[in-house]
Motif scaffolding. Structure first.
Motif, PDB file in Angstrom:
ATOM      1  N   ALA A  63       4.409 -66.355 -44.728  1.00 40.48           N
ATOM      2  CA  ALA A  63       4.689 -65.530 -43.539  1.00 40.48           C
ATOM      3  C   ALA A  63       3.835 -64.277 -43.658  1.00 40.48           C
ATOM      4  O   ALA A  63       3.963 -63.507 -44.610  1.00 40.48           O
ATOM      5  N   CYS A  64       2.954 -64.082 -42.699  1.00 41.70           N
ATOM      6  CA  CYS A  64       2.012 -62.959 -42.755  1.00 41.70           C
ATOM      7  C   CYS A  64       2.672 -61.685 -42.215  1.00 41.70           C
ATOM      8  O   CYS A  64       3.683 -61.752 -41.518  1.00 41.70           O
ATOM      9  N   PRO A  65       2.053 -60.509 -42.509  1.00 41.96           N
ATOM     10  CA  PRO A  65       2.618 -59.260 -41.999  1.00 41.96           C
ATOM     11  C   PRO A  65       2.707 -59.305 -40.468  1.00 41.96           C
ATOM     12  O   PRO A  65       1.795 -59.847 -39.843  1.00 41.96           O
ATOM     13  N   HIS A  66       3.713 -58.743 -39.868  1.00 42.19           N
ATOM     14  CA  HIS A  66       4.876 -58.080 -40.418  1.00 42.19           C
ATOM     15  C   HIS A  66       6.146 -58.767 -39.923  1.00 42.19           C
ATOM     16  O   HIS A  66       7.099 -58.118 -39.554  1.00 42.19           O
ATOM     17  N   SER A  67       6.134 -60.104 -39.914  1.00 43.32           N
ATOM     18  CA  SER A  67       7.332 -60.789 -39.434  1.00 43.32           C
ATOM     19  C   SER A  67       7.496 -62.121 -40.163  1.00 43.32           C
ATOM     20  O   SER A  67       6.504 -62.821 -40.414  1.00 43.32           O
ATOM     21  N   PRO A  68       8.738 -62.490 -40.499  1.00 44.26           N
ATOM     22  CA  PRO A  68       8.946 -63.731 -41.241  1.00 44.26           C
ATOM     23  C   PRO A  68       8.563 -64.988 -40.466  1.00 44.26           C
ATOM     24  O   PRO A  68       8.491 -66.073 -41.039  1.00 44.26           O
ATOM     25  N   SER A 114       1.834 -48.444 -44.943  1.00 42.44           N
ATOM     26  CA  SER A 114       0.563 -49.118 -44.641  1.00 42.44           C
ATOM     27  C   SER A 114       0.396 -50.439 -45.397  1.00 42.44           C
ATOM     28  O   SER A 114      -0.615 -51.123 -45.231  1.00 42.44           O
ATOM     29  N   ALA A 115       1.373 -50.802 -46.237  1.00 40.62           N
ATOM     30  CA  ALA A 115       1.226 -52.036 -47.027  1.00 40.62           C
ATOM     31  C   ALA A 115       1.376 -53.262 -46.140  1.00 40.62           C
ATOM     32  O   ALA A 115       2.027 -53.225 -45.090  1.00 40.62           O
ATOM     33  N   LYS A 116       0.750 -54.364 -46.593  1.00 41.30           N
ATOM     34  CA  LYS A 116       0.887 -55.637 -45.879  1.00 41.30           C
ATOM     35  C   LYS A 116       1.591 -56.618 -46.812  1.00 41.30           C
ATOM     36  O   LYS A 116       1.119 -56.900 -47.915  1.00 41.30           O
ATOM     37  N   VAL A 117       2.745 -57.112 -46.365  1.00 39.12           N
ATOM     38  CA  VAL A 117       3.549 -57.995 -47.213  1.00 39.12           C
ATOM     39  C   VAL A 117       3.524 -59.423 -46.676  1.00 39.12           C
ATOM     40  O   VAL A 117       3.766 -59.657 -45.489  1.00 39.12           O
ATOM     41  N   TYR A 118       3.216 -60.371 -47.571  1.00 34.87           N
ATOM     42  CA  TYR A 118       3.235 -61.799 -47.246  1.00 34.87           C
ATOM     43  C   TYR A 118       4.426 -62.428 -47.976  1.00 34.87           C
ATOM     44  O   TYR A 118       4.652 -62.143 -49.158  1.00 34.87           O
ATOM     45  N   LEU A 119       5.164 -63.285 -47.289  1.00 34.45           N
ATOM     46  CA  LEU A 119       6.305 -63.975 -47.913  1.00 34.45           C
ATOM     47  C   LEU A 119       5.873 -65.380 -48.304  1.00 34.45           C
ATOM     48  O   LEU A 119       5.389 -66.134 -47.454  1.00 34.45           O
ATOM     49  N   VAL A 120       6.078 -65.709 -49.583  1.00 38.75           N
ATOM     50  CA  VAL A 120       5.614 -67.009 -50.080  1.00 38.75           C
ATOM     51  C   VAL A 120       6.626 -67.597 -51.058  1.00 38.75           C
ATOM     52  O   VAL A 120       7.601 -66.943 -51.431  1.00 38.75           O
ATOM     53  N   SER A 121       6.343 -68.804 -51.503  1.00 37.83           N
ATOM     54  CA  SER A 121       7.187 -69.465 -52.508  1.00 37.83           C
ATOM     55  C   SER A 121       6.874 -68.902 -53.895  1.00 37.83           C
ATOM     56  O   SER A 121       5.812 -68.299 -54.104  1.00 37.83           O
ATOM     57  N   PRO A 122       7.756 -69.129 -54.875  1.00 38.69           N
ATOM     58  CA  PRO A 122       7.454 -68.691 -56.245  1.00 38.69           C
ATOM     59  C   PRO A 122       6.178 -69.343 -56.786  1.00 38.69           C
ATOM     60  O   PRO A 122       5.427 -68.711 -57.532  1.00 38.69           O
TER      61      PRO A 122
END
Ligand code: SF4
Length: 643
Positions: free
Chosen positions: A270-275, A389-397
């Motif tokens: 999931a790319c910034p900024h939404s799941p 200003s950070a960009k957070v990506y949601l990923v698997s372990p």
């Protein structure tokens, strides 16, 4: 007609209503959980009900959110929760024991029962076949007092899982795929119930990863059947006595159906900024990573971290990457320590944090300015990491570990053969960080440090309500505008007088002063007033400042419920043009307020200053009318003799 798993549990717990989607129902609650961030207020509200012992089968108070102790506030809150829990029949999970949802799954969740938690990821326990719902602290306090929980009967969505996950593809990718298809609004008013041959290929923690992030779909909850896999998990936790089989009837009827072929899934992010901003990891391959954070209630189980340890074994974290790992529970950390996996993590260069929410709630580990952070968590909203200003990506372990080694977002399938991790036949059971309730409650003194302040309680509605318009706001005012929440204010969640200095200040810095000088009054809002979150403080703090009612063009559903819970009247302009005729400091008056609230669907409110009358629509159920008349849910519960 056959029933699904969710319908069976609801039917067994039904106190009012029928299984008809869209209609209000009330269900009995077997278990509750709180975390410290919402818990202090929930226990203050529970105390105000004057009930000696909780009436649930089990209630647990967890400390996992505010574990940074840079001042006395959090420690004060923890001690208050520990002592109030001990006195009133609640188990207390000490700081360090782990994240509420992970620990609950391991040690307390029971298939077929209902769980109400003051945290939006409470549906994690759906992975074990429990009907687990997130709610406001006040709802949880009422449930602890034996009150039923009211909700709109959701639609049941059948998620038919076919096939089996391919190597390097994980449960996280299943829920990311659903988010990609349905978006963060796709689950509103729905329960996602997983069925099909693919279900038995997933362990309980994997199922829990999927039900956990059902919250990001906006779902009421998500649930898996309770089957042989569930039995084996419970047995490995020494809790086989809690097992009960719950499968859907073969002729169960669902409101909607979705199919996912597990064997066709690939690693996703999931790319910034939404799941729901989801793409295949392979499409992101040249993005340089600054931080990798593994943990949270989504992905911090024993199996998750064993997989990470095996991927990192004998490797070194890339020079420019900071890898932080927060194990989900003491049980997980203890087992990693005993079997040597912790040594693999440490020797690869991972920084081991305590078993808590940590970076997921912005308690430390904010990325660098403009940093790229890969997280196994469930949310990546702008600024949540602590760095705007950070960009957070949601990923698997798996993706997180692979990327920590290479320093770039990496599809784990490029690493070769996937290391295998089996579910343990028995977990390490040591509950010495769980404090049981006192046998002699009278001997327990509840300790209230200076950060624990009484909370405001509504008063029964008077015959005539008068007050000034304290502020006139535009459209889409969020709960963050109404009651800002940041790392500075979070420790003051049990200190409403302190928080009140910040109420609505992002919109009008003088609002608290005006409210105090005028002895309270009204708020006027535009469209979608109160959108954003279930934050109860966005109603409690205005109540403390004397707000009697909110006039708006429309309300966000959960905030409107929170206003009613606190005895504040939400009113919708029948004619939206009336909004334009109101100005700040106009005096408003509701005559015959009690009768109007009790009987009418349209309430007449007078603008005394302008000599105008407005017709305001009340979208209230019978029960909500009673709440406003009594001055809120707590007063109504007390009046109905729940104590
Ligand atoms: Fe909430 Fe994150 Fe803690 Fe889960 S780990 S309960 S999402 S703060």
């Amino acid at each position: 007609m056959g029933l699904s798993v969710a319908q069976k549990i609801i039917k067994q717990h039904l106190v009012k209503g029928d299984l008809i989607p869209g209609k209000e129902i009330a269900i009995r609650i077997d278990q509750t959980l709180t975390q410290d961030s919402t818990g202090t207020m929930a226990y203050l509200q529970f105390e105000a009900m004057g009930i000696d012992r909780v009436k649930t089968k089990l209630s647990v108070a967890y400390i996992d959110h505010n574990t940074l102790q840079t001042g006395p506030e959090n420690a004060d809150d923890h001690l208050y929760i520990q002592t109030v829990a001990k006195k009133h029949g609640i188990y207390f999970s000490k700081p360090g024991n782990g994240i509420c949802h992970q620990v609950h799954l391991e040690r307390f969740a029971v298939p077929g029962q209902t769980l109400l938690g003051s945290d939006s990821h409470t549906p994690t326990a759906g992975g074990i076949g429990m009907l687990a719902i997130g709610a406001g602290g006040l709802d949880v306090a009422v449930a602890m007092g034996g009150g039923e929980y009211y909700l709109t009967m959701p639609k049941i969505v059948k998620v038919n899982l076919k096939g089996r996950l391919q190597p390097w593809v994980s449960a996280k990718d299943v829920i990311l795929e659903l988010l990609r298809r349905l978006t963060v609004k796709g689950g509103v008013g729905k329960i996602f119930e997983y069925t099909g041959e693919g279900v038995k290929t997933l362990s309980v923690p994997e199922r829990a990863t999927i039900t956990n992030m059902g919250a990001e779909l906006g779902a009421t909850t998500s649930i898996f059947p309770s089957d042989q896999v569930t039995y084996e998990f419970l047995k490995a936790q020494g809790r086989e006595a809690d097992f009960v089989e719950i499968l859907p009837d073969p002729d169960a009827v669902y409101d909607e159906e979705i199919e996912i072929d597990l064997s066709s899934l690939v690693p996703l992010a999931a790319c910034p900024h939404s799941p729901d901003n989801v793409v295949p990891v392979a499409e992101l391959k040249n993005i340089r990573v600054d931080q990798v954070a593994i943990g949270s209630c989504t992905n911090s189980s024993f199996k998750d971290l064993m997989k990470v340890a095996k991927i990192l074994e004998g490797k070194t974290v890339a020079e420019h990457v900071s890898l932080v790992i927060s194990p989900g529970s003491k049980q997980v950390l203890n087992m990693l320590a005993q079997n040597g996996a912790l040594a693999s993590l440490v020797s690869a260069g991972a920084r081991i944090l305590e078993c808590a929410c940590g970076p997921c709630i912005g308690m430390g580990q904010a990325p660098r300015t403009n940093g790229i952070s890969l997280r196994t968590f469930n949310r990546n909203f702008e600024g949540r990491s602590g760095t705007p200003s950070a960009k957070v990506y949601l990923v698997s372990p798996e993706t997180a570990a692979a990327s920590a080694i290479t320093g770039y977002i990496t599809d784990p399938r490029t690493l070769g053969d996937e290391p295998q991790v089996e579910m343990p036949k028995s977990f390490l059971i040591n509950d010495n960080l769980i404090v049981p309730p006192a046998e002699k409650p009278d001997e327990v003194e509840v300790i209230r440090g200076p950060n624990i302040k009484p909370f405001p309680q509504g008063k029964p509605l008077p015959e005539v309500v008068v007050g000034k318009v304290l502020v006139k706001l535009g459209d889409n005012i969020t709960t963050d505008h109404i009651m800002p929440s940041n790392a500075k204010l979070l420790p003051y969640r049990s200190n409403i007088p302190y928080l009140s200095d910040y109420c609505l200040t992002p919109c009008d810095p003088d609002f608290p002063k005006k409210a105090r000088e005028n002895g309270g009054g009204f708020i006027v809002g535009g469209i979608n007033y109160g959108q954003g979150s279930s934050r109860e403080h966005a109603a409690l703090v205005p109540l403390y400042l004397g707000v009697k009612g909110v006039l708006a063009k429309s309300f966000a559903r959960i905030h409107m419920a929170n206003l009613i819970n606190n005895g504040i009247i939400p009113m919708v302009f029948e004619n939206p043009d009336d909004y334009d005729t109101i100005e700040e400091m106009d005096e408003l008056k509701i005559e015959n307020a009690r009768e109007q609230i009790e009987k009418n669907d349209v309430l007449i409110i007078e603008n005394v200053t302008k000599g105008l009358k407005y017709r305001m629509v009340l979208n209230l159920t019978e029960r909500q009318r009673k709440m406003i008349l009594h001055g809120g849910l707590l007063n109504l519960t007390k009046a109905q003799g729940k104590n």
